[in-house]
Design an enzyme around this catalytic site. Structure first.
Site, PDB file in Angstrom:
ATOM      1  N   GLY A 107       0.724  -1.175   0.114  1.00  0.00           N
ATOM      2  CA  GLY A 107       0.082   0.108  -0.044  1.00  0.00           C
ATOM      3  C   GLY A 107       0.951   1.281  -0.038  1.00  0.00           C
ATOM      4  O   GLY A 107       0.239   2.304   0.150  1.00  0.00           O
ATOM      5  N   CYS A 108       2.070   1.091  -0.212  1.00  0.00           N
ATOM      6  CA  CYS A 108       3.012   2.308   0.196  1.00  0.00           C
ATOM      7  C   CYS A 108       3.242   2.895  -1.296  1.00  0.00           C
ATOM      8  O   CYS A 108       3.373   2.491  -2.271  1.00  0.00           O
ATOM      9  CB  CYS A 108       4.592   1.688   0.492  1.00  0.00           C
ATOM     10  SG  CYS A 108       5.626   2.942   0.474  1.00  0.00           S
ATOM     11  N   GLY A 109       3.295   4.098  -1.171  1.00  0.00           N
ATOM     12  CA  GLY A 109       3.358   5.132  -2.193  1.00  0.00           C
ATOM     13  C   GLY A 109       4.475   6.060  -2.117  1.00  0.00           C
ATOM     14  O   GLY A 109       5.194   6.334  -3.089  1.00  0.00           O
TER      15      GLY A 109
END
Length: 268
Positions: A107-109
């Site tokens: 879920g990391c941006g």
């Protein structure tokens, strides 16, 4: 079974007892983006459309323009996948400045960056465009993307990103367990197909957060559509970048920025 899916035996409990059945789950595979022989980032990604992901990640993270990206070599390793790209030597300084050689959660941006300045990186204002969407086309675009999500239909656990062109519908769509990855895959597919980003809008199934606006600005699309609300920071950046931010859900259609991009629209 489709690429990126894994059959898994589950037990379902009911009032009348329990029964087992097979269910499809999305895969997560570490994908290393390798520039000029050195790993820049390792992301957990659905193992499909990896060449699109690598090309799009390169564009949306500002490492190189689409015209500077050559062939993407996909090398499958025992523990994951390498996507190898050779960039012009003059790009090496930018690569060194944002070396991201750690595994990022799905879920990391903004994972792996090493300064606050990188998190708030400036993005270019999108090029001038005559694009104006009719209010009816907002719903049409979101409904059309929903019909192009085979991995979601199987798993109910992935995001999608599509590109909508008035009169043509969704011309490209990509899915991934990570919303940022899905958008990167779309960016890479658009670059490979020679799609003009000024001709339509990015359509998403996920929330409109800062990094999603950053990536869309790097693509050059003047409109973002989603079923989920934006963050306040995303709205501020979209205003500056010249992007119309539009949502449509049970609360109705809301135009947060650049309302002139939506025909017969009024500021909410």
């Amino acid at each position: 079974m489709s690429e990126g899916l894994h059959p898994y035996k589950r037990v379902a409990a009911h009032d009348t007892g329990a029964a087992s059945a097979l269910v499809s789950l999305p895969e997560e595979t570490p994908v290393a983006v390798v520039y000029n022989g050195s790993t820049q980032a390792v992301m957990m990604t659905t193992p499909a459309d990896i060449d699109d992901f690598a090309r799009g990640f390169t564009i949306t993270e500002g490492f190189a323009a689409a015209s500077e990206i050559g062939d993407v070599e996909i090398v499958r390793q025992p523990v994951g996948i390498e996507a190898r790209i050779w960039l012009p030597e003059e790009k090496q300084a930018a690569l060194d400045a944002r070396r991201r050689a750690q595994v990022g959660p799905v879920g990391c941006g903004l994972c792996g960056i090493d300064s606050l300045a990188q998190a708030a990186r400036e993005v270019p204002r999108v090029p001038a465009s005559d694009l104006v969407l009719a209010p009816s086309e907002i719903g049409e675009a979101l409904d059309a993307l929903r019909a192009l999500q085979p991995l979601h239909d199987e798993t109910r656990a992935v995001h999608a990103a599509g590109f909508y062109v008035p009169g043509q519908g969704i011309v490209l769509a990509r899915e991934d367990v990570g919303r940022h990855n899905a958008l990167d895959k779309l960016a890479g597919a658009m670059a490979a197909a020679g799609t003009d980003p000024a001709s339509g809008g990015v359509v998403l199934t996920s929330r409109l957060s800062l990094e999603m606006v950053q990536k869309t600005a790097m693509i050059g699309a003047p409109v973002m559509l989603s079923v989920s609300q934006p963050t306040a920071t995303a709205v501020a950046l979209a205003e500056t970048a010249g992007i119309a931010l539009v949502t449509r859900n049970r609360h109705g259609t809301r135009i947060f920025t650049h309302h002139a991009r939506i025909g017969s629209a009024h500021v909410l």
